[in-house]
Design a protein around this motif. Structure first.
Motif, PDB file in Angstrom:
ATOM      1  N   PHE A  20       0.822  -1.206   0.000  1.00  0.00           N
ATOM      2  CA  PHE A  20       0.000   0.000   0.000  1.00  0.00           C
ATOM      3  C   PHE A  20       0.862   1.265   0.000  1.00  0.00           C
ATOM      4  O   PHE A  20       0.502   2.256  -0.628  1.00  0.00           O
ATOM      5  CB  PHE A  20      -0.967   0.001   1.184  1.00  0.00           C
ATOM      6  N   ARG A  21       2.002   1.234   0.683  1.00  0.00           N
ATOM      7  CA  ARG A  21       2.910   2.379   0.677  1.00  0.00           C
ATOM      8  C   ARG A  21       3.373   2.671  -0.745  1.00  0.00           C
ATOM      9  O   ARG A  21       3.381   3.822  -1.189  1.00  0.00           O
ATOM     10  CB  ARG A  21       4.123   2.121   1.582  1.00  0.00           C
ATOM     11  N   ARG A  22       3.725   1.632  -1.501  1.00  0.00           N
ATOM     12  CA  ARG A  22       4.162   1.810  -2.887  1.00  0.00           C
ATOM     13  C   ARG A  22       3.028   2.323  -3.768  1.00  0.00           C
ATOM     14  O   ARG A  22       3.275   2.903  -4.819  1.00  0.00           O
ATOM     15  CB  ARG A  22       4.732   0.511  -3.446  1.00  0.00           C
ATOM     16  N   ALA A  23       1.785   2.109  -3.335  1.00  0.00           N
ATOM     17  CA  ALA A  23       0.629   2.621  -4.076  1.00  0.00           C
ATOM     18  C   ALA A  23       0.252   4.023  -3.617  1.00  0.00           C
ATOM     19  O   ALA A  23      -0.738   4.584  -4.093  1.00  0.00           O
ATOM     20  CB  ALA A  23      -0.547   1.665  -3.899  1.00  0.00           C
ATOM     21  N   GLY A  24       1.005   4.584  -2.663  1.00  0.00           N
ATOM     22  CA  GLY A  24       0.770   5.955  -2.246  1.00  0.00           C
ATOM     23  C   GLY A  24      -0.006   6.115  -0.949  1.00  0.00           C
ATOM     24  O   GLY A  24      -0.453   7.216  -0.636  1.00  0.00           O
ATOM     25  N   TYR A  25      -0.153   5.057  -0.173  1.00  0.00           N
ATOM     26  CA  TYR A  25      -0.895   5.120   1.087  1.00  0.00           C
ATOM     27  C   TYR A  25       0.023   4.871   2.267  1.00  0.00           C
ATOM     28  O   TYR A  25       0.909   4.036   2.202  1.00  0.00           O
ATOM     29  CB  TYR A  25      -2.017   4.077   1.113  1.00  0.00           C
ATOM     30  N   ALA A  26      -0.228   5.573   3.349  1.00  0.00           N
ATOM     31  CA  ALA A  26       0.523   5.372   4.582  1.00  0.00           C
ATOM     32  C   ALA A  26      -0.398   4.674   5.584  1.00  0.00           C
ATOM     33  O   ALA A  26      -1.410   5.242   6.003  1.00  0.00           O
ATOM     34  CB  ALA A  26       1.007   6.700   5.137  1.00  0.00           C
ATOM     35  N   ILE A  27      -0.061   3.451   5.935  1.00  0.00           N
ATOM     36  CA  ILE A  27      -0.807   2.699   6.947  1.00  0.00           C
ATOM     37  C   ILE A  27       0.100   2.581   8.160  1.00  0.00           C
ATOM     38  O   ILE A  27       1.256   2.182   8.048  1.00  0.00           O
ATOM     39  CB  ILE A  27      -1.200   1.299   6.434  1.00  0.00           C
ATOM     40  N   THR A  28      -0.434   2.934   9.315  1.00  0.00           N
ATOM     41  CA  THR A  28       0.326   2.887  10.557  1.00  0.00           C
ATOM     42  C   THR A  28      -0.338   1.918  11.515  1.00  0.00           C
ATOM     43  O   THR A  28      -1.541   2.005  11.752  1.00  0.00           O
ATOM     44  CB  THR A  28       0.386   4.288  11.205  1.00  0.00           C
ATOM     45  N   THR A  29       0.462   1.004  12.059  1.00  0.00           N
ATOM     46  CA  THR A  29      -0.064   0.017  13.002  1.00  0.00           C
ATOM     47  C   THR A  29       0.443   0.300  14.412  1.00  0.00           C
ATOM     48  O   THR A  29       1.424   1.011  14.604  1.00  0.00           O
ATOM     49  CB  THR A  29       0.350  -1.411  12.608  1.00  0.00           C
ATOM     50  N   SER A  30      -0.247  -0.292  15.357  1.00  0.00           N
ATOM     51  CA  SER A  30       0.149  -0.224  16.761  1.00  0.00           C
ATOM     52  C   SER A  30       0.051  -1.634  17.318  1.00  0.00           C
ATOM     53  O   SER A  30      -0.877  -2.371  16.982  1.00  0.00           O
ATOM     54  CB  SER A  30      -0.803   0.699  17.528  1.00  0.00           C
ATOM     55  N   SER A  31       0.978  -2.013  18.160  1.00  0.00           N
ATOM     56  CA  SER A  31       0.949  -3.355  18.733  1.00  0.00           C
ATOM     57  C   SER A  31      -0.268  -3.566  19.635  1.00  0.00           C
ATOM     58  O   SER A  31      -0.618  -4.679  19.959  1.00  0.00           O
ATOM     59  CB  SER A  31       2.232  -3.628  19.515  1.00  0.00           C
ATOM     60  N   ARG A  32      -0.940  -2.495  20.027  1.00  0.00           N
ATOM     61  CA  ARG A  32      -2.082  -2.578  20.932  1.00  0.00           C
ATOM     62  C   ARG A  32      -3.432  -2.455  20.235  1.00  0.00           C
ATOM     63  O   ARG A  32      -4.461  -2.374  20.886  1.00  0.00           O
ATOM     64  CB  ARG A  32      -1.975  -1.489  21.994  1.00  0.00           C
ATOM     65  N   SER A  33      -3.443  -2.451  18.906  1.00  0.00           N
ATOM     66  CA  SER A  33      -4.704  -2.237  18.201  1.00  0.00           C
ATOM     67  C   SER A  33      -4.811  -3.099  16.952  1.00  0.00           C
ATOM     68  O   SER A  33      -3.814  -3.348  16.266  1.00  0.00           O
ATOM     69  CB  SER A  33      -4.847  -0.765  17.799  1.00  0.00           C
ATOM     70  N   ASP A  39      -4.016   6.966   5.683  1.00  0.00           N
ATOM     71  CA  ASP A  39      -4.123   8.389   5.363  1.00  0.00           C
ATOM     72  C   ASP A  39      -5.204   8.686   4.317  1.00  0.00           C
ATOM     73  O   ASP A  39      -5.065   9.603   3.520  1.00  0.00           O
ATOM     74  CB  ASP A  39      -2.769   8.943   4.922  1.00  0.00           C
ATOM     75  N   ASP A  40      -6.276   7.942   4.338  1.00  0.00           N
ATOM     76  CA  ASP A  40      -7.418   8.191   3.462  1.00  0.00           C
ATOM     77  C   ASP A  40      -8.676   8.137   4.314  1.00  0.00           C
ATOM     78  O   ASP A  40      -8.975   7.101   4.914  1.00  0.00           O
ATOM     79  CB  ASP A  40      -7.483   7.131   2.361  1.00  0.00           C
ATOM     80  N   PRO A  41      -9.413   9.226   4.393  1.00  0.00           N
ATOM     81  CA  PRO A  41     -10.597   9.259   5.253  1.00  0.00           C
ATOM     82  C   PRO A  41     -11.736   8.343   4.794  1.00  0.00           C
ATOM     83  O   PRO A  41     -12.664   8.098   5.547  1.00  0.00           O
ATOM     84  CB  PRO A  41     -11.024  10.729   5.214  1.00  0.00           C
ATOM     85  N   GLU A  42     -11.646   7.813   3.570  1.00  0.00           N
ATOM     86  CA  GLU A  42     -12.699   6.939   3.057  1.00  0.00           C
ATOM     87  C   GLU A  42     -12.413   5.465   3.261  1.00  0.00           C
ATOM     88  O   GLU A  42     -13.211   4.613   2.869  1.00  0.00           O
ATOM     89  CB  GLU A  42     -12.928   7.216   1.567  1.00  0.00           C
ATOM     90  N   SER A 118     -10.014   7.382  -4.328  1.00  0.00           N
ATOM     91  CA  SER A 118      -9.352   7.285  -3.034  1.00  0.00           C
ATOM     92  C   SER A 118      -8.711   5.924  -2.801  1.00  0.00           C
ATOM     93  O   SER A 118      -8.014   5.735  -1.822  1.00  0.00           O
ATOM     94  CB  SER A 118     -10.348   7.552  -1.905  1.00  0.00           C
ATOM     95  N   LEU A 119      -8.921   4.977  -3.704  1.00  0.00           N
ATOM     96  CA  LEU A 119      -8.326   3.663  -3.538  1.00  0.00           C
ATOM     97  C   LEU A 119      -6.917   3.662  -4.106  1.00  0.00           C
ATOM     98  O   LEU A 119      -6.538   4.551  -4.865  1.00  0.00           O
ATOM     99  CB  LEU A 119      -9.206   2.606  -4.203  1.00  0.00           C
ATOM    100  N   PRO A 120      -6.115   2.670  -3.763  1.00  0.00           N
ATOM    101  CA  PRO A 120      -4.708   2.674  -4.169  1.00  0.00           C
ATOM    102  C   PRO A 120      -4.501   2.873  -5.660  1.00  0.00           C
ATOM    103  O   PRO A 120      -5.284   2.408  -6.470  1.00  0.00           O
ATOM    104  CB  PRO A 120      -4.225   1.279  -3.741  1.00  0.00           C
ATOM    105  N   ASN A 121      -3.430   3.577  -5.990  1.00  0.00           N
ATOM    106  CA  ASN A 121      -3.034   3.751  -7.377  1.00  0.00           C
ATOM    107  C   ASN A 121      -2.291   2.490  -7.774  1.00  0.00           C
ATOM    108  O   ASN A 121      -1.080   2.400  -7.673  1.00  0.00           O
ATOM    109  CB  ASN A 121      -2.132   4.980  -7.510  1.00  0.00           C
TER     110      ASN A 121
END
Length: 134
Positions: A20-33, A39-42, A118-121
């Motif tokens: 997803f990063r290579r498609a232009g999206y930043a996804i952030t994870t947490s070990s507690r969630s 970074d897309d509100p949709e 808004s979906l990945p490029n």
């Protein structure tokens, strides 16, 4: 209305997030969630074990999810595989994953996904990463 997307939890989690990063999206994870941020509100993400992904999609908990074709077959889930994604952890050979959606959803063809701005490029991914199943 947000698109609910399942990301595989576990050994391919990092590779999927990198896809997803290579498609232009930043996804952030947490070990507690189990709910990474994107970074897309949709789009709303959820971490799910690949073995359970097809059932979550079939039951409508998720609109789409990335899982192995073998898990779709084994669970006999009534989902539509709309794309083959070939990627893996760096240390092993490539594996085939599918983007699965329920058969009854509006987003059941690659063209529908590509048309949603808004979906990945997907075209930003390396050649051969994404192959239409339509």
């Amino acid at each position: 209305m947000k698109l609910k997307l399942g990301i595989p939890k576990g050994s391919l989690e990092t590779a999927t997030i990198d896809l997803f990063r290579r498609a232009g999206y930043a996804i952030t994870t947490s070990s507690r969630s189990y709910f990474p941020t994107i970074d897309d509100p949709e789009i709303e993400c959820m971490l799910i074990r690949a073995q359970e992904m097809a059932r979550y999609v079939e039951d409508g908990i998720l609109d789409a999810g990335l899982t192995g074709r073998d898990w779709v077959a084994e669970t006999e889930a009534q989902v539509e595989a709309i794309a083959d994604l070939v990627y893996s952890k760096q240390s092993f050979g490539k594996v085939r994953w599918v983007l699965a959606v329920p058969e009854r959803r509006a987003f059941n063809r690659c063209a529908t996904w590509k048309a949603k701005s808004s979906l990945p490029n997907w075209s930003a991914l390396p050649s051969g990463t994404w192959r239409s199943m339509a």
